[in-house]
Design a protein around this motif. Structure first.
Motif, PDB file in Angstrom:
ATOM      1  N   VAL A  29       9.685 -24.167 -53.420  1.00  0.00           N
ATOM      2  CA  VAL A  29      10.914 -24.492 -54.375  1.00  0.00           C
ATOM      3  C   VAL A  29      10.679 -26.121 -55.215  1.00  0.00           C
ATOM      4  CG1 VAL A  29      13.260 -25.058 -54.286  1.00  0.00           C
ATOM      5  CG2 VAL A  29      11.743 -24.069 -52.446  1.00  0.00           C
ATOM      6  N   PRO A  30      10.668 -25.909 -56.611  1.00  0.00           N
ATOM      7  CA  PRO A  30      10.631 -27.256 -57.459  1.00  0.00           C
ATOM      8  C   PRO A  30      12.029 -27.696 -57.133  1.00  0.00           C
ATOM      9  CG  PRO A  30      11.216 -25.491 -58.655  1.00  0.00           C
ATOM     10  CD  PRO A  30      10.526 -24.741 -57.384  1.00  0.00           C
ATOM     11  N   ALA A  70       5.429 -31.459 -47.974  1.00  0.00           N
ATOM     12  CA  ALA A  70       4.623 -31.316 -49.536  1.00  0.00           C
ATOM     13  C   ALA A  70       3.890 -30.341 -49.653  1.00  0.00           C
ATOM     14  CB  ALA A  70       4.166 -32.851 -49.433  1.00  0.00           C
ATOM     15  N   ALA A  71       3.634 -30.623 -50.864  1.00  0.00           N
ATOM     16  CA  ALA A  71       1.905 -28.929 -50.575  1.00  0.00           C
ATOM     17  C   ALA A  71       1.112 -29.941 -49.914  1.00  0.00           C
ATOM     18  CB  ALA A  71       1.343 -29.562 -52.483  1.00  0.00           C
ATOM     19  N   VAL A 125      10.375 -32.776 -43.527  1.00  0.00           N
ATOM     20  CA  VAL A 125      11.990 -32.811 -43.078  1.00  0.00           C
ATOM     21  C   VAL A 125      11.518 -31.339 -42.150  1.00  0.00           C
ATOM     22  CG1 VAL A 125      13.431 -31.498 -44.383  1.00  0.00           C
ATOM     23  CG2 VAL A 125      14.206 -32.634 -42.117  1.00  0.00           C
ATOM     24  N   ARG A 126      12.039 -31.429 -41.010  1.00  0.00           N
ATOM     25  CA  ARG A 126      12.279 -30.026 -39.893  1.00  0.00           C
ATOM     26  C   ARG A 126      13.648 -30.652 -39.888  1.00  0.00           C
ATOM     27  NH1 ARG A 126       8.684 -29.097 -34.931  1.00  0.00           N
ATOM     28  NH2 ARG A 126       6.574 -29.912 -36.632  1.00  0.00           N
ATOM     29  N   GLY A 127      14.551 -28.473 -39.893  1.00  0.00           N
ATOM     30  CA  GLY A 127      15.150 -28.206 -38.878  1.00  0.00           C
ATOM     31  C   GLY A 127      15.033 -27.807 -37.921  1.00  0.00           C
ATOM     32  N   THR A 160       7.094 -30.270 -56.115  1.00  0.00           N
ATOM     33  CA  THR A 160       7.112 -28.508 -55.469  1.00  0.00           C
ATOM     34  C   THR A 160       7.095 -28.746 -53.313  1.00  0.00           C
ATOM     35  OG1 THR A 160       5.529 -27.782 -57.076  1.00  0.00           O
ATOM     36  CG2 THR A 160       5.686 -26.591 -55.379  1.00  0.00           C
ATOM     37  N   VAL A 161       8.098 -27.797 -53.738  1.00  0.00           N
ATOM     38  CA  VAL A 161       8.616 -28.567 -51.767  1.00  0.00           C
ATOM     39  C   VAL A 161       7.557 -27.204 -50.774  1.00  0.00           C
ATOM     40  CG1 VAL A 161      10.427 -29.512 -50.603  1.00  0.00           C
ATOM     41  CG2 VAL A 161      10.006 -30.449 -52.616  1.00  0.00           C
ATOM     42  N   CYS A 162       7.303 -27.225 -50.216  1.00  0.00           N
ATOM     43  CA  CYS A 162       6.948 -25.898 -49.618  1.00  0.00           C
ATOM     44  C   CYS A 162       8.110 -25.558 -48.325  1.00  0.00           C
ATOM     45  CB  CYS A 162       5.643 -25.786 -48.826  1.00  0.00           C
ATOM     46  SG  CYS A 162       4.490 -26.047 -50.554  1.00  0.00           S
ATOM     47  N   LEU A 163       8.577 -24.522 -48.107  1.00  0.00           N
ATOM     48  CA  LEU A 163       9.270 -24.511 -46.853  1.00  0.00           C
ATOM     49  C   LEU A 163       9.012 -23.207 -46.073  1.00  0.00           C
ATOM     50  CD1 LEU A 163      13.265 -23.679 -48.523  1.00  0.00           C
ATOM     51  CD2 LEU A 163      12.573 -25.519 -47.180  1.00  0.00           C
TER      52      LEU A 163
END
Length: 425
Positions: free
Chosen positions: A267-268, A299-300, A306-308, A349-352
């Motif tokens: 997700v950008p 991060a890439a 962060v985590r949920g 760019t965040v990686c989920l």
């Protein structure tokens, strides 16, 4: 004056042209798809049992169908399919192919639909799996969700195909199909099978013990189709690494995840924006429940942002997790070490990462994967307001100690004054 007359003539000419030719086709929006629902009715021999309000199960179902057809919203397209309705013999191979569509999916002719249902007589076997697969074909494909409402009093007597496996197969195809199930018999095996079918597709299971309950529930499900048919998630395929993951915009997405798998999505996020994401995983088969679901943002380079944690801890049919993240915290850390750094203008760019630690129970099918729904939103960052840091243990302990001393001192002074006043009086 001449210019005014010329302008008026041109304007009248344009209006006349528009009236004759109509608006341009490019400006017309395509009409939305109507809600599409198919009712699948079990007409096998067991429907002759007279145990619902003193009436046979088939008679109660026929009455419910009539009332539902009468109350059907005009925009809803309805079809009716039956199973076990025509073959009276004992050849199981033939009887297990006994399913027909008696009302095609489309605008309903109410009189014809009620007449078709009125002629049904309980007859044969119960090929639930085959009927579900055929009903999905009846409804066709499209961008919107379609619903099947299955009404039966018994478990499938013709497997294979196993109806629960058929439901998972249909859900894995990404056809935006929901199956709701209604049970007419108080049987635990039937309940488990119908619950499995519904869970696999995101539907519901209901036990109907009276004619009124059956009618009301079918009406609710048909009306629900009109409310939810435009909200179908976009089917997406996560990958096993961030650099090859699909790039997602805000929206709702559907995927499948195998046992103990990690699936990546990208997700950008631009400066000043905040990522809000949630994931829900449906436990559509028997799993060991002492595990859970985890959603992380990284991060890439793999660094965790962060985590949920999951909500439900493995003891619900659907587990969910959510998180929020913005670049504000990382920017502050970077400013402490490199004050002269130029402001970041490119999106981050965040990686989920969606992970699960479930393990199948013995005999549980591993494919297709379990249903996953991922919701992504990107909004303006809203940092939390500054306030006293009461979350650290020593600070909180000191505040409580001081408050206790002050309270004790005041209480002692008031007590001493009251005793002295009482003695004087």
């Amino acid at each position: 004056m001449i210019n005014f007359r010329r302008s008026t003539a041109v304007l009248l000419g344009l209006l006349a042209t528009t009236a004759l030719t109509g608006p341009a086709q490019a400006d017309e929006e395509p009409a939305p798809e109507p809600p599409r629902v198919e009712l699948v009715l079990d007409v096998s021999g067991s429907m002759r049992a007279a145990d619902i309000d003193g009436r046979t199960r088939i008679a109660v179902a026929q009455q419910a169908f009539n009332e539902v057809v009468d109350a059907l919203p005009e925009e809803t397209q309805l079809g009716i399919r039956v199973l076990g309705a025509t073959y009276r013999g004992k050849d199981k191979k033939v009887g297990c192919q006994d399913t027909q569509q008696i009302v095609p999916v489309g605008p309903v002719d109410r009189s014809a639909a009620k007449a078709a249902v009125a002629t049904l007589r309980p007859t044969g076997f119960t090929p639930v799996g085959l009927a579900l697969r055929s009903a999905a074909q009846d409804l066709g494909t499209g961008a919107t969700t379609r619903r099947i409402v299955l009404i039966t009093d018994g478990e499938d007597t013709c497997a294979p195909p196993d109806p629960c496996e058929v439901a998972r197969e249909l859900a894995a195809q990404g056809t935006s199909l929901v199956v709701d199930t209604l049970g007419l018999a108080p049987d635990e095996k039937v309940r488990r099978q119908l619950l499995c079918i519904a869970s696999a597709t995101g539907g519901t299971y209901t036990a109907a013990e009276s004619a009124e309950e059956l009618t009301d529930r079918i009406k609710q499900l048909v009306e629900r189709a009109a409310d939810t048919h435009t909200r179908a998630p976009t089917v997406v395929g996560g990958t096993n690494a961030c650099d090859s993951a699909p790039l997602l915009a805000p929206g709702v997405y559907a995927d499948r995840e195998a046992f103990s798998e990690h699936r990546y999505y990208r997700v950008p996020i631009r400066p000043g924006q905040e990522l809000r994401a949630s994931v829900s995983m449906a436990l559509d088969r028997a799993v060991n429940r002492d595990y859970g679901v985890l959603l992380r943002a990284t991060a890439a380079d793999g660094r965790e942002l962060v985590r949920g944690a999951d909500a439900g801890s493995g003891r619900a049919d659907v587990l969910s997790a959510g998180l929020r993240w913005s670049a504000a915290a990382d920017d502050e850390d970077a400013a402490e070490t490199e004050e002269s750094a130029a402001p970041v203008i490119e999106p981050t760019t965040v990686c989920l990462v969606v992970s699960n630690s479930f393990a199948p129970r013995p005999g549980t099918a591993a494919t297709p994967g379990m249903p996953v729904e991922l919701t992504i939103d990107v909004v303006a960052a809203a940092p939390a307001p500054d306030g006293p840091d009461l979350g650290r243990g020593w600070v909180l302990l000191a505040l409580l100690t001081i408050a206790g001393l002050i309270t004790g001192l005041l209480a002692g002074l008031l007590t001493r004054w009251w005793v002295a006043t009482w003695r004087e009086n």
